[in-house]
Write a protein that holds these residues in place. Structure first.
Motif, mmCIF file in Angstrom:
data_model
loop_
_atom_site.group_PDB
_atom_site.id
_atom_site.type_symbol
_atom_site.label_atom_id
_atom_site.label_comp_id
_atom_site.label_asym_id
_atom_site.label_seq_id
_atom_site.Cartn_x
_atom_site.Cartn_y
_atom_site.Cartn_z
ATOM 1 N N ALA A 122 -2.785 6.413 -2.137
ATOM 2 C CA ALA A 122 -2.784 5.398 -1.082
ATOM 3 C C ALA A 122 -1.452 4.681 -0.944
ATOM 4 C CB ALA A 122 -3.884 4.373 -1.353
ATOM 5 N N THR A 123 -0.570 4.816 -1.926
ATOM 6 C CA THR A 123 0.689 4.058 -1.903
ATOM 7 C C THR A 123 1.519 4.326 -0.651
ATOM 8 O OG1 THR A 123 0.738 3.961 -4.320
ATOM 9 C CG2 THR A 123 2.819 3.585 -3.154
ATOM 10 N N PRO A 124 1.780 5.592 -0.279
ATOM 11 C CA PRO A 124 2.583 5.820 0.943
ATOM 12 C C PRO A 124 1.880 5.349 2.213
ATOM 13 C CG PRO A 124 1.703 7.889 0.086
ATOM 14 C CD PRO A 124 1.463 6.857 -0.958
ATOM 15 N N ILE A 125 0.558 5.449 2.237
ATOM 16 C CA ILE A 125 -0.192 5.004 3.416
ATOM 17 C C ILE A 125 -0.079 3.492 3.575
ATOM 18 C CG2 ILE A 125 -2.501 4.867 4.447
ATOM 19 C CD1 ILE A 125 -3.196 7.440 2.938
ATOM 20 N N LEU A 126 -0.175 2.778 2.453
ATOM 21 C CA LEU A 126 -0.050 1.318 2.502
ATOM 22 C C LEU A 126 1.343 0.903 2.968
ATOM 23 C CD1 LEU A 126 -1.977 0.175 -0.695
ATOM 24 C CD2 LEU A 126 -2.507 -0.461 1.662
ATOM 25 N N LYS A 127 2.357 1.640 2.538
ATOM 26 C CA LYS A 127 3.724 1.318 2.968
ATOM 27 C C LYS A 127 3.858 1.492 4.477
ATOM 28 C CE LYS A 127 6.117 2.348 -1.377
ATOM 29 N NZ LYS A 127 7.104 3.234 -2.063
ATOM 30 N N GLN A 128 3.277 2.564 5.013
ATOM 31 C CA GLN A 128 3.313 2.788 6.456
ATOM 32 C C GLN A 128 2.560 1.688 7.199
ATOM 33 O OE1 GLN A 128 2.107 6.791 7.589
ATOM 34 N NE2 GLN A 128 2.993 7.640 5.712
ATOM 35 N N ALA A 129 1.395 1.296 6.646
ATOM 36 C CA ALA A 129 0.601 0.251 7.284
ATOM 37 C C ALA A 129 1.338 -1.078 7.265
ATOM 38 C CB ALA A 129 -0.747 0.125 6.579
ATOM 39 N N ALA A 130 2.031 -1.360 6.161
ATOM 40 C CA ALA A 130 2.788 -2.608 6.069
ATOM 41 C C ALA A 130 3.944 -2.600 7.058
ATOM 42 C CB ALA A 130 3.296 -2.798 4.641
ATOM 43 N N ALA A 131 4.614 -1.436 7.186
ATOM 44 C CA ALA A 131 5.731 -1.324 8.127
ATOM 45 C C ALA A 131 5.263 -1.509 9.560
ATOM 46 C CB ALA A 131 6.413 0.030 7.962
ATOM 47 N N ALA A 132 3.997 -1.107 9.828
ATOM 48 C CA ALA A 132 3.447 -1.239 11.180
ATOM 49 C C ALA A 132 2.858 -2.619 11.422
ATOM 50 C CB ALA A 132 2.384 -0.176 11.409
ATOM 51 N N GLY A 133 2.898 -3.475 10.406
ATOM 52 C CA GLY A 133 2.380 -4.831 10.561
ATOM 53 C C GLY A 133 0.877 -4.945 10.443
ATOM 54 N N LEU A 134 0.224 -3.909 9.894
ATOM 55 C CA LEU A 134 -1.232 -3.939 9.769
ATOM 56 C C LEU A 134 -1.694 -4.663 8.505
ATOM 57 C CD1 LEU A 134 -2.091 -0.286 10.854
ATOM 58 C CD2 LEU A 134 -2.006 -2.358 12.249
ATOM 59 N N THR A 135 -0.849 -4.721 7.505
ATOM 60 C CA THR A 135 -1.192 -5.382 6.251
ATOM 61 C C THR A 135 0.082 -5.858 5.585
ATOM 62 O OG1 THR A 135 -2.186 -5.072 4.061
ATOM 63 C CG2 THR A 135 -1.149 -3.156 5.051
ATOM 64 N N ASP A 136 -0.054 -6.828 4.706
ATOM 65 C CA ASP A 136 1.131 -7.274 3.969
ATOM 66 C C ASP A 136 1.326 -6.473 2.692
ATOM 67 O OD1 ASP A 136 -0.855 -8.209 2.301
ATOM 68 O OD2 ASP A 136 -0.399 -10.338 2.580
ATOM 69 N N GLY A 137 0.400 -5.535 2.422
ATOM 70 C CA GLY A 137 0.545 -4.651 1.273
ATOM 71 C C GLY A 137 0.025 -5.203 -0.036
ATOM 72 N N THR A 138 -0.417 -6.458 -0.035
ATOM 73 C CA THR A 138 -0.935 -7.043 -1.279
ATOM 74 C C THR A 138 -2.430 -6.741 -1.422
ATOM 75 O OG1 THR A 138 -1.463 -9.158 -0.223
ATOM 76 C CG2 THR A 138 0.756 -8.898 -1.147
ATOM 77 N N ARG A 139 -2.936 -6.947 -2.611
ATOM 78 C CA ARG A 139 -4.361 -6.773 -2.933
ATOM 79 C C ARG A 139 -4.904 -5.415 -2.475
ATOM 80 N NH1 ARG A 139 -7.749 -9.717 -0.275
ATOM 81 N NH2 ARG A 139 -6.392 -10.128 1.495
ATOM 82 N N PRO A 140 -4.256 -4.316 -2.825
ATOM 83 C CA PRO A 140 -4.672 -3.015 -2.287
ATOM 84 C C PRO A 140 -6.076 -2.578 -2.699
ATOM 85 C CG PRO A 140 -3.101 -2.728 -4.072
ATOM 86 C CD PRO A 140 -3.107 -4.187 -3.747
ATOM 87 N N GLN A 141 -6.575 -3.064 -3.837
ATOM 88 C CA GLN A 141 -7.900 -2.646 -4.303
ATOM 89 C C GLN A 141 -8.986 -3.676 -3.981
ATOM 90 O OE1 GLN A 141 -8.638 0.224 -5.591
ATOM 91 N NE2 GLN A 141 -6.948 1.044 -6.803
#
Length: 255
Positions: free
Chosen positions: A219-238
């Motif tokens: 999930a790490t690369p997906i979260l980075k993409q989501a953060a770059a798109a402004g969908l999440t701040d990337g914290t609390r992934p679980q």
């Protein structure tokens, strides 16, 4: 535990109405080859079956316990409360140091021919659960000296007549009163209830630990993409996402 109530209101003991402050529980067995509750408990409540002519809900019986354990008409096992728990029973007679009638709640286990292990295990389990229930109800420690005893132990202590029950039966199936007391104690330990406040605290602690977990490798690369798109701040992934957070992410993905 299958516990029902059928008070023996016509028994002379019930009619005497003396009170009891329970300090223990005494275990008896009936000493007769008749496992049916209707031998002792009456009237028929639709489950017991036709009462014996010698049932205990009548004057002149000369004895009364707080409960019986045995068979219903359909063959299943139940416990029936037959006296209020805080009423003095007539079950132990007396010894040279007094009477357990003044201190102990009592119940009888209906005996069969003492050879059926299936029946024994069923009534033994019911007896453990009933005793644990009574210990909890009256704040009794089943492992404390003299609290949970059988009739024969009561005689040894000088507070009951000379009867063998239940030590003429229990050892046939590998049980003693020591194992019975230990089983009651284990039943009480397993009966602890978690309060709402305790549950809330446990859940809060679990959620905090979950939120501190790192993202899974996939999930790490997906979260980075989501953060770059402004969908999440990337914290609390679980951590769990609330509906409001999900709604915000969905709308952000469409903007």
């Amino acid at each position: 535990m299958n516990l029902r109530k059928q008070l023996l209101t016509e028994n002379d003991c019930y009619r005497s109405g003396r009170s009891l402050r329970p300090k223990g529980v005494m275990v008896h067995s009936t000493g007769a080859n008749n496992p049916n509750l209707c031998r002792y408990v009456a009237p028929n409540d639709g489950l017991l079956g036709q009462p014996s002519l010698r049932h205990w809900n009548q004057p002149g019986t000369g004895a009364c316990v707080h409960a019986f354990i045995g068979k219903l008409a359909d063959g299943s096992i139940a416990a029936y409360q037959t006296l209020p728990w805080t009423m003095r029973g007539w079950h132990a007679a007396s010894g040279d140091k007094g009477s357990a009638n003044d201190t102990h709640i009592s119940f009888e286990i209906c005996e069969d021919n003492l050879g059926d292990e299936g029946y024994f295990q069923a009534v033994y389990r019911q007896a453990v659960e009933l005793t644990a229930y009574l210990c909890k109800e009256f704040d009794l420690d089943p492992l404390a000296d003299g609290v949970v005893i059988c009739h024969s132990e009561g005689h040894s202590r000088g507070i009951a007549s000379n009867h063998a029950d239940v030590m003429h039966w229990f050892p046939k199936f590998g049980k003693t009163m020591d194992t019975f007391r230990a089983d009651v104690a284990r039943e009480l330990e397993g009966d602890e209830q978690v309060t709402q406040e305790q549950f809330d605290q446990l859940m809060d602690n679990w959620l905090k630990r979950q939120a501190q977990q790192s993202a899974s490798s996939w999930a790490t690369p997906i979260l980075k993409q989501a953060a770059a798109a402004g969908l999440t701040d990337g914290t609390r992934p679980q951590a769990f996402a609330t509906r409001q957070e999900v709604a915000a992410m969905v709308l952000a993905s469409k903007s």
